[in-house]
Design a protein around this motif. Structure first.
Motif, mmCIF file in Angstrom:
data_model
loop_
_atom_site.group_PDB
_atom_site.id
_atom_site.type_symbol
_atom_site.label_atom_id
_atom_site.label_comp_id
_atom_site.label_asym_id
_atom_site.label_seq_id
_atom_site.Cartn_x
_atom_site.Cartn_y
_atom_site.Cartn_z
ATOM 1 N N HIS A 1 15.620 -16.285 1.895
ATOM 2 C CA HIS A 1 14.303 -16.696 2.388
ATOM 3 C C HIS A 1 13.877 -15.886 3.613
ATOM 4 O O HIS A 1 12.693 -15.820 3.927
ATOM 5 N N GLU A 2 14.836 -15.230 4.279
ATOM 6 C CA GLU A 2 14.502 -14.356 5.399
ATOM 7 C C GLU A 2 14.323 -12.916 4.936
ATOM 8 O O GLU A 2 13.476 -12.183 5.470
ATOM 9 N N ALA A 3 15.135 -12.496 3.987
ATOM 10 C CA ALA A 3 15.188 -11.078 3.611
ATOM 11 C C ALA A 3 14.111 -10.668 2.616
ATOM 12 O O ALA A 3 13.711 -9.500 2.574
ATOM 13 N N ILE A 4 13.650 -11.616 1.808
ATOM 14 C CA ILE A 4 12.784 -11.258 0.686
ATOM 15 C C ILE A 4 11.365 -11.765 0.909
ATOM 16 O O ILE A 4 11.131 -12.963 1.104
ATOM 17 N N SER A 5 10.428 -10.848 0.884
ATOM 18 C CA SER A 5 9.020 -11.204 0.900
ATOM 19 C C SER A 5 8.480 -11.079 -0.507
ATOM 20 O O SER A 5 9.043 -10.383 -1.356
ATOM 21 N N ALA A 6 7.372 -11.758 -0.790
ATOM 22 C CA ALA A 6 6.799 -11.708 -2.137
ATOM 23 C C ALA A 6 6.340 -10.296 -2.454
ATOM 24 O O ALA A 6 5.759 -9.602 -1.613
ATOM 25 N N ALA A 7 6.603 -9.842 -3.675
ATOM 26 C CA ALA A 7 6.241 -8.482 -4.085
ATOM 27 C C ALA A 7 4.734 -8.316 -4.134
ATOM 28 O O ALA A 7 3.988 -9.229 -4.464
ATOM 29 N N GLN A 8 4.296 -7.127 -3.790
ATOM 30 C CA GLN A 8 2.893 -6.761 -3.953
ATOM 31 C C GLN A 8 2.761 -5.953 -5.240
ATOM 32 O O GLN A 8 3.737 -5.565 -5.864
ATOM 33 N N THR B 1 16.182 -5.447 -4.968
ATOM 34 C CA THR B 1 15.279 -6.061 -3.986
ATOM 35 C C THR B 1 13.899 -6.264 -4.595
ATOM 36 O O THR B 1 13.256 -7.304 -4.386
ATOM 37 N N ALA B 2 13.444 -5.283 -5.389
ATOM 38 C CA ALA B 2 12.154 -5.436 -6.065
ATOM 39 C C ALA B 2 12.178 -6.626 -7.016
ATOM 40 O O ALA B 2 11.202 -7.373 -7.129
ATOM 41 N N GLY B 3 13.312 -6.831 -7.706
ATOM 42 C CA GLY B 3 13.435 -7.965 -8.609
ATOM 43 C C GLY B 3 13.369 -9.289 -7.878
ATOM 44 O O GLY B 3 12.749 -10.243 -8.345
ATOM 45 N N TRP B 4 14.016 -9.374 -6.708
ATOM 46 C CA TRP B 4 13.941 -10.598 -5.902
ATOM 47 C C TRP B 4 12.516 -10.854 -5.439
ATOM 48 O O TRP B 4 12.036 -11.991 -5.436
ATOM 49 N N ARG B 5 11.817 -9.797 -5.035
ATOM 50 C CA ARG B 5 10.429 -9.957 -4.575
ATOM 51 C C ARG B 5 9.533 -10.454 -5.706
ATOM 52 O O ARG B 5 8.678 -11.320 -5.515
ATOM 53 N N GLU B 6 9.744 -9.906 -6.896
ATOM 54 C CA GLU B 6 8.948 -10.340 -8.043
ATOM 55 C C GLU B 6 9.256 -11.790 -8.396
ATOM 56 O O GLU B 6 8.355 -12.549 -8.765
ATOM 57 N N LEU B 7 10.534 -12.189 -8.288
ATOM 58 C CA LEU B 7 10.897 -13.574 -8.573
ATOM 59 C C LEU B 7 10.209 -14.514 -7.586
ATOM 60 O O LEU B 7 9.678 -15.561 -7.983
ATOM 61 N N ARG B 8 10.189 -14.146 -6.313
ATOM 62 C CA ARG B 8 9.547 -14.999 -5.310
ATOM 63 C C ARG B 8 8.047 -15.089 -5.544
ATOM 64 O O ARG B 8 7.450 -16.166 -5.372
#
Length: 262
Positions: A239-246, A193-200
């Protein structure tokens, strides 16, 4: 014949440095590219800009391999997934409960492609080629998961040397080389999940392409009257599950280099 299955990640680049130093006997490195439209662009850039020049400068043979059809046309993983009318699901998509499904992507686009090259260059059941896999001591459980073909003898040089991922990073740095990024397809469902957030956050164009793939697969499954599948363990659309990583320490580290011979 002594070869290394090269994925462009930390462990396989560590093996390349060890080979250049004469600490392991392998001279041929085989990079099975699953597709310029499928591999993480950072990995392709690293192979071209860092690994290939380093190999040439040190007398190592880095071969970049592709899956080809009988017509000679290249097939990519993205192309197979997005082909109109295709029902193929070679990647480990996530089911509605978040569990990964079965996959054939590693076998079809890496193991088979590498095996074809080995056989074309003399590997036989009676004279198998050695294929070194970059599994380090901190992920030793993966060593039992690698399927062995009859024309190859799989070895684990990093385990023999009792090296961890951090040791590979150290030898890469000692050589004055930059560290590679994690190697995998940019849309791999095993991404954390962290990887998806970083990608976004960092590469929104790739994230949008992953969303496009997921939407295509869901629509195809719906048309067939089957349950939807997803690319993240959340069990709902990216697009619903992943928010941009902080800028925070990720707790969900997930898979580092996967089971893709990297």
């Amino acid at each position: 014949m002594k070869t290394i299955s090269f994925g462009g990640g930390t462990q396989s680049m560590g093996l390349m440095v060890l080979a250049a130093r004469g600490e392991i006997p392998h001279r041929t490195f085989l990079f099975a590219n699953v597709g310029d439209d499928s591999e993480d662009p950072r990995t392709l850039d690293y192979v071209e800009r860092v690994a290939a020049p380093y190999a040439e400068a040190n007398g190592l043979d880095l071969r970049i391999l592709h899956r080809t059809r009988r017509t000679g046309e290249r097939e990519t993983l993205w192309g197979r997934l997005m082909r109109q009318g295709s029902r193929s699901l070679p990647i480990p998509v996530r089911m509605s409960n978040g569990a990964p499904g079965t996959r054939s992507c590693t076998k079809d686009f890496k193991i088979t492609v590498t095996g074809r090259w080995l056989r074309e260059h003399g590997a036989r059941v009676s004279a198998p080629a050695e294929v070194g896999i970059g599994i380090s001591l901190d992920e030793i459980s993966r060593a039992s998961n690698r399927r062995t073909e009859p024309y190859e003898q799989v070895t684990y040089p990093l385990l023999d040397l009792r090296m961890r991922r951090a040791d590979c990073l150290a030898v890469i740095a000692d050589e004055g080389l930059e560290a590679p990024a994690k190697s995998a397809c940019f849309f791999c469902p095993l991404k954390s999940t962290a990887g998806w957030r970083e990608l976004r956050r960092d590469r929104p164009g790739l994230f949008d392409r992953a969303c496009e793939l997921e939407e295509t697969l869901v629509a195809r499954r719906t048309a067939l009257g089957r349950d939807p599948v997803f690319l993240s363990r959340a069990g709902r659309p990216l697009h619903e599950a992943i928010s941009a990583a902080q800028d925070e320490l990720p707790l969900d580290v997930g898979c580092d280099s996967g089971w893709c011979m990297t």
